[in-house]
Design a protein around this motif. Structure first.
Motif, PDB file in Angstrom:
ATOM      1  N   GLN A 178       0.822  -1.207   0.000  1.00  0.00           N
ATOM      2  CA  GLN A 178       0.000   0.000   0.000  1.00  0.00           C
ATOM      3  C   GLN A 178       0.853   1.253   0.000  1.00  0.00           C
ATOM      4  OE1 GLN A 178      -3.437   0.432  -0.229  1.00  0.00           O
ATOM      5  NE2 GLN A 178      -2.721   2.530  -0.538  1.00  0.00           N
ATOM      6  N   LEU A 179       1.896   1.272   0.825  1.00  0.00           N
ATOM      7  CA  LEU A 179       2.755   2.449   0.875  1.00  0.00           C
ATOM      8  C   LEU A 179       3.474   2.659  -0.452  1.00  0.00           C
ATOM      9  CD1 LEU A 179       3.997   4.774   2.434  1.00  0.00           C
ATOM     10  CD2 LEU A 179       5.736   3.193   3.294  1.00  0.00           C
ATOM     11  N   THR A 180       3.974   1.578  -1.033  1.00  0.00           N
ATOM     12  CA  THR A 180       4.659   1.689  -2.323  1.00  0.00           C
ATOM     13  C   THR A 180       3.706   2.171  -3.406  1.00  0.00           C
ATOM     14  OG1 THR A 180       6.146  -0.119  -1.699  1.00  0.00           O
ATOM     15  CG2 THR A 180       6.045   0.459  -4.026  1.00  0.00           C
ATOM     16  N   ALA A 181       2.465   1.712  -3.372  1.00  0.00           N
ATOM     17  CA  ALA A 181       1.470   2.174  -4.340  1.00  0.00           C
ATOM     18  C   ALA A 181       1.230   3.672  -4.182  1.00  0.00           C
ATOM     19  CB  ALA A 181       0.166   1.403  -4.159  1.00  0.00           C
ATOM     20  N   ASN A 182       1.175   4.148  -2.942  1.00  0.00           N
ATOM     21  CA  ASN A 182       1.008   5.591  -2.705  1.00  0.00           C
ATOM     22  C   ASN A 182       2.180   6.372  -3.274  1.00  0.00           C
ATOM     23  OD1 ASN A 182      -1.342   4.982  -1.357  1.00  0.00           O
ATOM     24  ND2 ASN A 182      -0.535   5.373   0.684  1.00  0.00           N
ATOM     25  N   VAL A 183       3.390   5.870  -3.045  1.00  0.00           N
ATOM     26  CA  VAL A 183       4.583   6.551  -3.553  1.00  0.00           C
ATOM     27  C   VAL A 183       4.571   6.590  -5.077  1.00  0.00           C
ATOM     28  CG1 VAL A 183       7.102   6.424  -3.718  1.00  0.00           C
ATOM     29  CG2 VAL A 183       5.985   5.996  -1.526  1.00  0.00           C
ATOM     30  N   LYS A 184       4.234   5.483  -5.698  1.00  0.00           N
ATOM     31  CA  LYS A 184       4.204   5.442  -7.162  1.00  0.00           C
ATOM     32  C   LYS A 184       3.142   6.382  -7.722  1.00  0.00           C
ATOM     33  CE  LYS A 184       6.047   0.784  -7.812  1.00  0.00           C
ATOM     34  NZ  LYS A 184       5.778  -0.585  -8.331  1.00  0.00           N
ATOM     35  N   THR A 185       2.015   6.490  -7.037  1.00  0.00           N
ATOM     36  CA  THR A 185       0.946   7.376  -7.496  1.00  0.00           C
ATOM     37  C   THR A 185       1.409   8.825  -7.526  1.00  0.00           C
ATOM     38  OG1 THR A 185      -0.821   5.923  -6.698  1.00  0.00           O
ATOM     39  CG2 THR A 185      -1.364   8.250  -6.976  1.00  0.00           C
ATOM     40  N   VAL A 186       2.017   9.291  -6.442  1.00  0.00           N
ATOM     41  CA  VAL A 186       2.453  10.696  -6.397  1.00  0.00           C
ATOM     42  C   VAL A 186       3.645  10.919  -7.317  1.00  0.00           C
ATOM     43  CG1 VAL A 186       1.548  10.966  -4.068  1.00  0.00           C
ATOM     44  CG2 VAL A 186       3.967  10.400  -4.372  1.00  0.00           C
ATOM     45  N   ALA A 187       4.481   9.901  -7.480  1.00  0.00           N
ATOM     46  CA  ALA A 187       5.629  10.041  -8.374  1.00  0.00           C
ATOM     47  C   ALA A 187       5.177  10.262  -9.815  1.00  0.00           C
ATOM     48  CB  ALA A 187       6.526   8.806  -8.273  1.00  0.00           C
ATOM     49  N   GLU A 188       4.171   9.506 -10.236  1.00  0.00           N
ATOM     50  CA  GLU A 188       3.675   9.641 -11.609  1.00  0.00           C
ATOM     51  C   GLU A 188       3.013  10.996 -11.833  1.00  0.00           C
ATOM     52  OE1 GLU A 188       1.128   6.318 -12.074  1.00  0.00           O
ATOM     53  OE2 GLU A 188       2.759   4.840 -12.230  1.00  0.00           O
TER      54      GLU A 188
END
Length: 280
Positions: free
Chosen positions: A112-122
């Motif tokens: 979940q945390l990695t998904a959040n990071v990837k979302t804001v990164a994109e």
């Protein structure tokens, strides 16, 4: 944990790894269950059991690498020196969650945390560069300016972190941000390589992460001086860090679009309240 359990001048392998090696290579099991390699024995690869290697079809690099990094790999871009914004995100309590709730709970939290990071990164042209685990935590490294650069790398990084810190994250996080001249590119041999950034600016970003409190983003003055977005901030007293002869100027970064050093009003995000509470 195998590295931490190894004694001085000892090469310790996990039980799973030991099961794949000839018994003649290994000393009796340690208390942890790992087995040390015989330090003075010449290991012969011919003693390894034959293993069938299967070549699997790979649909495309985009399944394994970020789109911008795929473009860099396919273009054959070589290493170079450039200005990059680097953020280190400290993720805490991984061992605590594992011991309290089990391995699957930790897995789900990390996903979940990695998904959040990837979302804001994109959303903000920021790249998730790497991760590294340690005792009861891990760190994530993000870059803006590599592999692609915009005219607002500092803004994009701080906005990405602001958005990340206002999301529902299952593990406690804090971050440090710096910018500077670094080496960017592929490192490694002809068969195994990694895209990375190296330089003093990277080390300082890690030091700023350590300076941050839970829920805080600490950015160097060099980052804040180059933002066109106005962020409220609480300036820190200049402080010394290892490897630097002069004190570092940095600030805890708050809400974008507010008056500098203005106290937040009721209703602001938990992110803003976190840095005010810790600053006091």
């Amino acid at each position: 944990h195998v590295e931490g359990e190894a004694e001085r001048n000892q090469m310790l392998v996990s039980p799973d790894m030991a099961a794949l090696l000839p018994d003649a290579w290994l000393e009796p099991p340690a208390e942890s269950g790992g087995r040390p390699l015989y330090g003075r024995r010449i290991l012969n690869a011919d003693e390894l059991p034959p293993r069938r290697l299967e070549r699997k079809q790979v649909d495309g690099l985009e399944h394994y690498l970020a789109e911008a990094l795929v473009d860099s790999v396919l273009a054959g871009v070589h290493g170079e020196h450039r200005q990059v914004v680097i953020a280190f995100i400290d993720v805490a309590d991984t061992d605590t969650v594992y011991e309290r709730d089990g391995g699957m709970a930790l897995h789900d939290a990390c996903v979940q945390l990695t998904a959040n990071v990837k979302t804001v990164a994109e959303r903000h042209s920021v790249h998730l560069l790497a991760s590294d685990a340690y005792v009861n935590g891990t760190k994530l490294i993000m870059t803006a300016g590599a592999p692609i650069s915009t005219d607002a790398d500092e803004d994009e990084m701080l906005l990405a972190l602001h958005e990340l810190f206002t999301m529902d994250n299952p593990l406690p996080i804090k971050a440090g941000v710096n910018r500077g001249h670094v080496f960017v590119g592929d490192l490694g041999g002809p068969t195994r390589r990694a895209y990375t950034v190296m330089g003093d600016a990277v080390n300082l970003a890690a030091r700023l992460m350590q300076k941050a409190g839970p829920g805080q983003v600490v950015a160097s003055q060099g980052v804040l001086d180059r933002t066109t977005t106005h962020f409220s901030k609480v300036e820190l007293e200049p402080f010394m860090v290892k490897g630097k002869s002069m004190p570092i100027q940095a600030a805890i970064v708050g809400q974008p679009g507010e008056v500098e050093n203005e106290q937040p009003h009721i209703g602001h995000s938990a992110f803003v309240m976190a840095w005010v509470t810790n600053a006091e």
